[in-house]
Design an enzyme around this catalytic site. Sequence first.
Site, PDB file in Angstrom:
ATOM      1  N   CYS A  55       0.813  -1.218   0.000  1.00  0.00           N
ATOM      2  CA  CYS A  55       0.000   0.000   0.000  1.00  0.00           C
ATOM      3  C   CYS A  55       0.851   1.275   0.000  1.00  0.00           C
ATOM      4  CB  CYS A  55      -0.949   0.019   1.187  1.00  0.00           C
ATOM      5  SG  CYS A  55      -1.993  -1.433   1.258  1.00  0.00           S
ATOM      6  N   HIS A  80      -3.442   7.260   2.668  1.00  0.00           N
ATOM      7  CA  HIS A  80      -3.874   5.933   2.223  1.00  0.00           C
ATOM      8  C   HIS A  80      -5.265   5.662   2.796  1.00  0.00           C
ATOM      9  CE1 HIS A  80      -4.029   1.844   1.125  1.00  0.00           C
ATOM     10  NE2 HIS A  80      -3.765   1.350   2.322  1.00  0.00           N
ATOM     11  N   ASN A 128     -10.117  -0.072   0.291  1.00  0.00           N
ATOM     12  CA  ASN A 128      -8.657   0.042   0.255  1.00  0.00           C
ATOM     13  C   ASN A 128      -8.153  -0.555  -1.062  1.00  0.00           C
ATOM     14  OD1 ASN A 128      -5.918  -0.412   0.555  1.00  0.00           O
ATOM     15  ND2 ASN A 128      -6.067  -1.197   2.645  1.00  0.00           N
TER      16      ASN A 128
HETATM   17  O1  UT7 Z   1      -3.419  -1.285   3.756  1.00  0.00           O
HETATM   18  C1  UT7 Z   1      -3.287  -1.990   4.946  1.00  0.00           C
HETATM   19  C2  UT7 Z   1      -4.389  -2.984   5.000  1.00  0.00           C
HETATM   20  N1  UT7 Z   1      -4.926  -3.331   6.260  1.00  0.00           N
HETATM   21  C3  UT7 Z   1      -5.476  -2.504   7.147  1.00  0.00           C
HETATM   22  O2  UT7 Z   1      -5.432  -1.304   7.061  1.00  0.00           O
HETATM   23  C4  UT7 Z   1      -6.208  -3.155   8.294  1.00  0.00           C
HETATM   24  C5  UT7 Z   1      -6.128  -2.380   9.565  1.00  0.00           C
HETATM   25  N2  UT7 Z   1      -7.083  -2.945  10.523  1.00  0.00           N
HETATM   26  C6  UT7 Z   1      -8.386  -2.563  10.534  1.00  0.00           C
HETATM   27  O3  UT7 Z   1      -8.803  -1.716   9.746  1.00  0.00           O
HETATM   28  C7  UT7 Z   1      -9.284  -3.176  11.568  1.00  0.00           C
HETATM   29  O4  UT7 Z   1      -8.495  -3.926  12.460  1.00  0.00           O
HETATM   30  C8  UT7 Z   1     -10.375  -4.099  10.951  1.00  0.00           C
HETATM   31  C9  UT7 Z   1     -11.408  -3.238  10.235  1.00  0.00           C
HETATM   32  C10 UT7 Z   1      -9.791  -5.102   9.997  1.00  0.00           C
HETATM   33  C11 UT7 Z   1     -11.103  -4.838  12.065  1.00  0.00           C
HETATM   34  O5  UT7 Z   1     -11.686  -3.918  12.980  1.00  0.00           O
HETATM   35  P1  UT7 Z   1     -11.491  -4.114  14.557  1.00  0.00           P
HETATM   36  O6  UT7 Z   1     -12.241  -3.030  15.209  1.00  0.00           O
HETATM   37  O7  UT7 Z   1     -10.012  -4.212  14.798  1.00  0.00           O
HETATM   38  O8  UT7 Z   1     -12.236  -5.487  14.809  1.00  0.00           O
HETATM   39  P2  UT7 Z   1     -11.651  -6.864  15.385  1.00  0.00           P
HETATM   40  O9  UT7 Z   1     -10.756  -7.494  14.377  1.00  0.00           O
HETATM   41  O10 UT7 Z   1     -11.097  -6.607  16.748  1.00  0.00           O
HETATM   42  O11 UT7 Z   1     -12.948  -7.723  15.491  1.00  0.00           O
HETATM   43  C12 UT7 Z   1     -13.997  -7.404  16.398  1.00  0.00           C
HETATM   44  C13 UT7 Z   1     -15.097  -8.435  16.222  1.00  0.00           C
HETATM   45  C14 UT7 Z   1     -14.601  -9.881  16.235  1.00  0.00           C
HETATM   46  O12 UT7 Z   1     -15.560 -10.666  16.897  1.00  0.00           O
HETATM   47  P3  UT7 Z   1     -15.315 -11.142  18.407  1.00  0.00           P
HETATM   48  O13 UT7 Z   1     -14.059 -11.958  18.345  1.00  0.00           O
HETATM   49  O14 UT7 Z   1     -15.165  -9.875  19.200  1.00  0.00           O
HETATM   50  O15 UT7 Z   1     -16.548 -11.915  18.702  1.00  0.00           O
HETATM   51  C15 UT7 Z   1     -14.552 -10.262  14.771  1.00  0.00           C
HETATM   52  O16 UT7 Z   1     -14.700 -11.641  14.563  1.00  0.00           O
HETATM   53  O17 UT7 Z   1     -15.719  -8.260  14.942  1.00  0.00           O
HETATM   54  C16 UT7 Z   1     -15.729  -9.509  14.235  1.00  0.00           C
HETATM   55  N3  UT7 Z   1     -15.627  -9.243  12.812  1.00  0.00           N
HETATM   56  C17 UT7 Z   1     -16.692  -8.951  12.053  1.00  0.00           C
HETATM   57  N4  UT7 Z   1     -18.015  -8.840  12.327  1.00  0.00           N
HETATM   58  C18 UT7 Z   1     -18.847  -8.514  11.343  1.00  0.00           C
HETATM   59  C19 UT7 Z   1     -14.530  -9.237  12.039  1.00  0.00           C
HETATM   60  N5  UT7 Z   1     -14.857  -8.923  10.768  1.00  0.00           N
HETATM   61  C20 UT7 Z   1     -16.202  -8.754  10.758  1.00  0.00           C
HETATM   62  C21 UT7 Z   1     -17.127  -8.427   9.762  1.00  0.00           C
HETATM   63  N6  UT7 Z   1     -18.426  -8.311  10.087  1.00  0.00           N
HETATM   64  N7  UT7 Z   1     -16.756  -8.197   8.481  1.00  0.00           N
END
Ligand code: UT7
Length: 332
Positions: free
Chosen positions: A117, A257, A287
């Site tokens: 990225c 980004h 993204n």
């Molecule tokens: O260019 C670089 C590319 N990557 C990035 O920029 C990624 C950077 N990271 C992020 O943007 C965030 O970490 C995410 C958007 C990927 C995730 O958000 P988060 O607030 O960090 O959520 P999390 O991973 O801590 O997940 C919270 C909950 C989990 O459930 P439990 O374990 O708390 O029950 C996940 O399983 O949300 C769940 N979850 C979802 N729920 C509904 C994960 N993905 C989804 C989804 N829909 N798509």
Amino acid sequence: MESALRPVGITGLGSWVPEETVSNFDLMKMIDTTDEWIVTRTGISERRKASEQEAASDLGVQAAQKALEDAGLKAEELDLILVATITPDMFFPATACLIQHEIGAVNAAAFDLSAACSGFIYALAVGSQFVATGMYRNVLVVAAETLSKIVDWRDRNTCILFGDGAGAVVLQPVEEGYGFLAFDLGSDGAGADLLKVPAGGSRKPATLETVRNNEHYITMNGNEVFKFAVKIMGETSLKSIRCAGLSPEAVDYFVPHQANNRIIDAAAKRLNLSADKVYVNLDKYGNMSSASVPVALDEAVRKGFIKKEHIVVLVGFGAGLTWGSCVLKWAK
Ligand code: UT7
């Protein structure tokens, strides 16, 4: 930059995204997610998806042609084409060569650059050196991605985030005092496992087993990448701004980004920038890896948010881990 070098700036821009839109509501039919979750956690409402026939070079060609037109330059006048991508048409030849042939840049050297990225910022840094030293006059930088081809559409942790698109810019000598004022690039391979495609390279060549194990798709530790991004976006931007001899108050426009609204907000807060100085289009495109910054930049310029004399900061972060930022005094 040393005064013996020629000032270099962006003199043409273009971008292109595929037609097909995948909305959060479309994703709700495919995986266990909701529009509300995706919008509140990321800011994304929809993203674009390349067709089965479209590869990164096809998107890149469209963006490249627009950038050339904007710069008033013929393809034959190009000296170099530099393509930032992590979704090349093939391992080799370089996607840059495919674009070179397609647009008819018969006098141009061509190669790809891989910095995920951050790729567009890295490519600007590399491409601008050729112009600054006087080796080349007309350099085309393209960032083209088809993330949809390497995303596992069953993995809700990743498939909601990414989209396809391409952006391109022409780099040329500009008036003294304009163009790129500073760059900051960095990497930390200790974080290589946080965001990767595990198989298909020389470490783990493609086999029936790697395909069965879904190892040709993106894997990501979202939380760790998030923490890294929140820290690095502000840090690298501040470094570039200071290296240009400026302070954050001097910044007229910020093009980050487009990974997550919360990451962009944290960076803007660190620089004390109000929302009207920050370009955000991730709601429409998600993204697009290296293509995010140039597509956003192209839109911001076309909408009149960026004008001659403006101090503009571009910043990216991504797999590698890598990061990069630059400061420009807009020259056009
Ligand atoms: O260019 C670089 C590319 N990557 C990035 O920029 C990624 C950077 N990271 C992020 O943007 C965030 O970490 C995410 C958007 C990927 C995730 O958000 P988060 O607030 O960090 O959520 P999390 O991973 O801590 O997940 C919270 C909950 C989990 O459930 P439990 O374990 O708390 O029950 C996940 O399983 O949300 C769940 N979850 C979802 N729920 C509904 C994960 N993905 C989804 C989804 N829909 N798509």
